[in-house]
Design a protein around this motif. Structure first.
Motif, PDB file in Angstrom:
ATOM      1  N   ILE A 160      36.153  -5.110 -17.420  1.00 16.87           N
ATOM      2  CA  ILE A 160      36.283  -6.518 -17.052  1.00 16.87           C
ATOM      3  C   ILE A 160      35.164  -6.799 -16.055  1.00 16.87           C
ATOM      4  CG2 ILE A 160      38.153  -5.945 -15.413  1.00 16.87           C
ATOM      5  CD1 ILE A 160      39.261  -8.824 -15.934  1.00 16.87           C
ATOM      6  N   TYR A 161      34.173  -7.539 -16.505  1.00 22.85           N
ATOM      7  CA  TYR A 161      32.961  -7.739 -15.707  1.00 22.85           C
ATOM      8  C   TYR A 161      32.523  -9.196 -15.738  1.00 22.85           C
ATOM      9  CZ  TYR A 161      32.196  -2.729 -15.264  1.00 22.85           C
ATOM     10  OH  TYR A 161      32.327  -1.402 -14.941  1.00 22.85           O
ATOM     11  N   VAL A 162      32.322  -9.754 -14.541  1.00 20.36           N
ATOM     12  CA  VAL A 162      31.749 -11.088 -14.406  1.00 20.36           C
ATOM     13  C   VAL A 162      30.349 -10.906 -13.828  1.00 20.36           C
ATOM     14  CG1 VAL A 162      31.958 -13.306 -13.224  1.00 20.36           C
ATOM     15  CG2 VAL A 162      34.010 -12.152 -14.093  1.00 20.36           C
ATOM     16  N   GLY A 219      41.864   1.842 -15.189  1.00 21.61           N
ATOM     17  CA  GLY A 219      41.393   2.805 -14.195  1.00 21.61           C
ATOM     18  C   GLY A 219      40.260   2.164 -13.408  1.00 21.61           C
ATOM     19  N   VAL A 220      40.240   2.391 -12.096  1.00 18.73           N
ATOM     20  CA  VAL A 220      39.209   1.777 -11.252  1.00 18.73           C
ATOM     21  C   VAL A 220      38.731   2.806 -10.226  1.00 18.73           C
ATOM     22  CG1 VAL A 220      41.051   0.708  -9.823  1.00 18.73           C
ATOM     23  CG2 VAL A 220      38.712  -0.172  -9.674  1.00 18.73           C
ATOM     24  N   TRP A 221      37.430   2.868 -10.014  1.00 21.34           N
ATOM     25  CA  TRP A 221      36.842   3.783  -9.033  1.00 21.34           C
ATOM     26  C   TRP A 221      37.447   3.489  -7.658  1.00 21.34           C
ATOM     27  CZ3 TRP A 221      31.299   3.357  -6.657  1.00 21.34           C
ATOM     28  CH2 TRP A 221      30.975   4.557  -5.992  1.00 21.34           C
ATOM     29  N   GLN A 240      36.311   3.644  -4.837  1.00 23.22           N
ATOM     30  CA  GLN A 240      35.386   2.989  -3.897  1.00 23.22           C
ATOM     31  C   GLN A 240      35.164   1.511  -4.225  1.00 23.22           C
ATOM     32  OE1 GLN A 240      34.102   4.953  -1.267  1.00 23.22           O
ATOM     33  NE2 GLN A 240      35.701   6.214  -2.176  1.00 23.22           N
ATOM     34  N   ASN A 241      35.717   1.052  -5.340  1.00 28.49           N
ATOM     35  CA  ASN A 241      35.484  -0.330  -5.776  1.00 28.49           C
ATOM     36  C   ASN A 241      36.559  -1.246  -5.178  1.00 28.49           C
ATOM     37  OD1 ASN A 241      34.739  -2.673  -7.093  1.00 28.49           O
ATOM     38  ND2 ASN A 241      34.751  -1.792  -9.151  1.00 28.49           N
ATOM     39  N   GLU A 242      36.404  -1.479  -3.866  1.00 25.76           N
ATOM     40  CA  GLU A 242      37.466  -2.180  -3.121  1.00 25.76           C
ATOM     41  C   GLU A 242      37.690  -3.604  -3.604  1.00 25.76           C
ATOM     42  OE1 GLU A 242      36.387  -1.798   0.974  1.00 25.76           O
ATOM     43  OE2 GLU A 242      36.399   0.395   0.833  1.00 25.76           O
ATOM     44  N   ARG A 280      45.254  -5.872  -7.452  1.00 27.35           N
ATOM     45  CA  ARG A 280      46.517  -6.008  -6.703  1.00 27.35           C
ATOM     46  C   ARG A 280      46.989  -7.455  -6.735  1.00 27.35           C
ATOM     47  NH1 ARG A 280      44.960  -1.852  -2.585  1.00 27.35           N
ATOM     48  NH2 ARG A 280      45.962   0.010  -3.445  1.00 27.35           N
ATOM     49  N   SER A 281      46.038  -8.369  -6.533  1.00 26.52           N
ATOM     50  CA  SER A 281      46.448  -9.792  -6.527  1.00 26.52           C
ATOM     51  C   SER A 281      46.836 -10.262  -7.923  1.00 26.52           C
ATOM     52  CB  SER A 281      45.354 -10.677  -5.912  1.00 26.52           C
ATOM     53  OG  SER A 281      44.316 -10.884  -6.836  1.00 26.52           O
ATOM     54  N   SER A 282      46.483  -9.483  -8.941  1.00 27.15           N
ATOM     55  CA  SER A 282      46.878  -9.804 -10.322  1.00 27.15           C
ATOM     56  C   SER A 282      48.162  -9.078 -10.729  1.00 27.15           C
ATOM     57  CB  SER A 282      45.759  -9.427 -11.302  1.00 27.15           C
ATOM     58  OG  SER A 282      44.540 -10.020 -10.950  1.00 27.15           O
TER      59      SER A 282
HETATM   60  C1  LIG Z   1      36.363  -7.925 -10.072  1.00 26.61           C
HETATM   61  C2  LIG Z   1      35.875  -9.193 -10.803  1.00 26.61           C
HETATM   62  C3  LIG Z   1      36.147  -9.061 -12.300  1.00 26.61           C
HETATM   63  C4  LIG Z   1      36.680 -10.398 -10.252  1.00 26.61           C
HETATM   64  O1  LIG Z   1      36.201 -11.559 -10.889  1.00 26.61           O
HETATM   65  P1  LIG Z   1      35.725 -12.827 -10.035  1.00 26.61           P
HETATM   66  O2  LIG Z   1      35.293 -13.862 -11.024  1.00 26.61           O
HETATM   67  O3  LIG Z   1      34.754 -12.407  -9.015  1.00 26.61           O
HETATM   68  O4  LIG Z   1      37.077 -13.258  -9.303  1.00 26.61           O
HETATM   69  P2  LIG Z   1      37.783 -14.671  -9.309  1.00 26.61           P
HETATM   70  O5  LIG Z   1      36.846 -15.705  -8.774  1.00 26.61           O
HETATM   71  O6  LIG Z   1      38.410 -14.927 -10.636  1.00 26.61           O
HETATM   72  O7  LIG Z   1      38.907 -14.400  -8.232  1.00 26.61           O
HETATM   73  C5  LIG Z   1      40.118 -13.824  -8.650  1.00 26.61           C
HETATM   74  C6  LIG Z   1      40.984 -13.524  -7.457  1.00 26.61           C
HETATM   75  O8  LIG Z   1      40.496 -12.372  -6.783  1.00 26.61           O
HETATM   76  C7  LIG Z   1      40.268 -12.688  -5.427  1.00 26.61           C
HETATM   77  N1  LIG Z   1      39.061 -12.024  -4.981  1.00 26.61           N
HETATM   78  C8  LIG Z   1      37.817 -12.183  -5.449  1.00 26.61           C
HETATM   79  N2  LIG Z   1      36.966 -11.406  -4.743  1.00 26.61           N
HETATM   80  C9  LIG Z   1      37.728 -10.752  -3.817  1.00 26.61           C
HETATM   81  C10 LIG Z   1      37.435  -9.839  -2.781  1.00 26.61           C
HETATM   82  N3  LIG Z   1      36.189  -9.423  -2.516  1.00 26.61           N
HETATM   83  N4  LIG Z   1      38.472  -9.361  -2.045  1.00 26.61           N
HETATM   84  C11 LIG Z   1      39.734  -9.785  -2.251  1.00 26.61           C
HETATM   85  N5  LIG Z   1      40.050 -10.670  -3.204  1.00 26.61           N
HETATM   86  C12 LIG Z   1      39.056 -11.147  -3.979  1.00 26.61           C
HETATM   87  C13 LIG Z   1      40.068 -14.179  -5.379  1.00 26.61           C
HETATM   88  O9  LIG Z   1      40.418 -14.684  -4.094  1.00 26.61           O
HETATM   89  C14 LIG Z   1      41.002 -14.666  -6.450  1.00 26.61           C
HETATM   90  O10 LIG Z   1      42.327 -14.751  -6.002  1.00 26.61           O
HETATM   91  P3  LIG Z   1      42.956 -16.167  -5.596  1.00 26.61           P
HETATM   92  O11 LIG Z   1      42.706 -17.104  -6.724  1.00 26.61           O
HETATM   93  O12 LIG Z   1      44.389 -15.829  -5.384  1.00 26.61           O
HETATM   94  O13 LIG Z   1      42.223 -16.569  -4.361  1.00 26.61           O
HETATM   95  C15 LIG Z   1      34.375  -9.479 -10.556  1.00 26.61           C
HETATM   96  O14 LIG Z   1      34.137  -9.649  -9.188  1.00 26.61           O
HETATM   97  C16 LIG Z   1      33.455  -8.413 -11.107  1.00 26.61           C
HETATM   98  O15 LIG Z   1      33.041  -8.501 -12.258  1.00 26.61           O
HETATM   99  N6  LIG Z   1      33.081  -7.431 -10.271  1.00 26.61           N
HETATM  100  C17 LIG Z   1      32.105  -6.441 -10.651  1.00 26.61           C
HETATM  101  C18 LIG Z   1      32.561  -5.606 -11.813  1.00 26.61           C
HETATM  102  C19 LIG Z   1      33.757  -4.770 -11.525  1.00 26.61           C
HETATM  103  O16 LIG Z   1      33.911  -4.187 -10.467  1.00 26.61           O
HETATM  104  N7  LIG Z   1      34.621  -4.712 -12.540  1.00 26.61           N
HETATM  105  C20 LIG Z   1      35.791  -3.888 -12.490  1.00 26.61           C
HETATM  106  C21 LIG Z   1      35.450  -2.488 -12.843  1.00 26.61           C
HETATM  107  S1  LIG Z   1      36.936  -1.504 -12.841  1.00 26.61           S
END
Ligand SMILES: CC(C)(COP(=O)(O)OP(=O)(O)OC[C@H]1O[C@@H](n2cnc3c(N)ncnc32)[C@H](O)[C@@H]1OP(=O)(O)O)[C@@H](O)C(=O)NCCC(=O)NCCS
Length: 176
Positions: free
Chosen positions: A98-100, A132-134, A136-138, A145-147
């Motif tokens: 899941i990657y944005v 599964g998530v690393w 270190q990927n806080e 967790r919020s999901s």
């Molecule tokens: C993790 C990821 C998919 C989240 O997608 P995003 O588009 O950035 O997140 P959204 O804008 O949809 O936010 C979703 C929720 O997460 C929360 N959130 C986003 N970044 C956060 C952060 N750094 N810390 C805590 N919460 C966070 C948001 O507040 C939101 O919750 P809310 O609506 O209750 O406020 C995206 O950041 C990503 O692609 N990261 C890099 C790739 C990655 O790590 N993928 C997972 C590999 S296991």
């Protein structure tokens, strides 16, 4: 507020675009925290055209793009049955990727991809959504967790030659 978006399921015509976004988002997420040779080894294997083509044609996997206007903003990979990277949970569906894209993060698109995964899990009639998530990927862990995901296990994982730890997280799927 979430940016307007469209979700679409991929087919074989999307192979090269998928390979490119998979590599780009992986490097953006992990290159800064890992040795270049370990990242290079992983990327060469995981995102080769042959490997991605075989995943794209696996009937137990589903890929989706999320698009905003003309922009490709991210992607999702789901696995059922034998395509799951682990068979730990009975009757489950895995979010393997899941990657944005960096420029689109924080605009609700990750949440939209997660909602789509939950809907696919309901449609597939499974009891669990898991990933599964690393460890270190806080940012991702906080997002999961919020999901509604909670930790249920930990597994070792090799990034190239570096031994790392993955946290396994699961979320129940409430069936009607
Ligand atoms: C993790 C990821 C998919 C989240 O997608 P995003 O588009 O950035 O997140 P959204 O804008 O949809 O936010 C979703 C929720 O997460 C929360 N959130 C986003 N970044 C956060 C952060 N750094 N810390 C805590 N919460 C966070 C948001 O507040 C939101 O919750 P809310 O609506 O209750 O406020 C995206 O950041 C990503 O692609 N990261 C890099 C790739 C990655 O790590 N993928 C997972 C590999 S296991």
């Amino acid at each position: 507020m979430t940016t307007a978006f469209k979700l679409r399921r991929l087919d074989v015509r999307d192979l090269e675009t998928l390979r490119d976004i998979a590599e780009e988002t992986f490097l953006d997420t992990f290159a800064a925290q890992n040795a270049p040779e370990n990242i290079a080894t992983y990327v060469a294997a995981a995102f080769s055209i042959d490997r991605v083509a075989s995943e794209l044609t696996n009937t137990d996997s589903q890929f989706f793009f999320i698009e905003t206007g003309a922009d490709l903003a991210g992607y999702l990979k789901l696995n059922t049955g034998a395509a799951q990277t682990e068979q730990t949970l009975p009757n489950a569906l895995e979010i393997e990727r899941i990657y944005v894209r960096r420029g689109h993060q924080g605009t609700g698109l990750g949440k939209a991809l997660m909602q789509h995964a939950i809907e696919r899990a309901i449609a597939a009639n499974v009891d669990w959504l898991w990933l599964g998530v690393w460890d270190q990927n806080e940012k991702a862990i906080a997002f999961y967790r919020s999901s509604g995901f909670t930790e249920f296990d930990q597994h070792d994982f090799y990034m190239g030659r570096d031994l790392q730890r993955d946290i396994m997280m699961k979320r129940p799927i409430n069936r009607p």
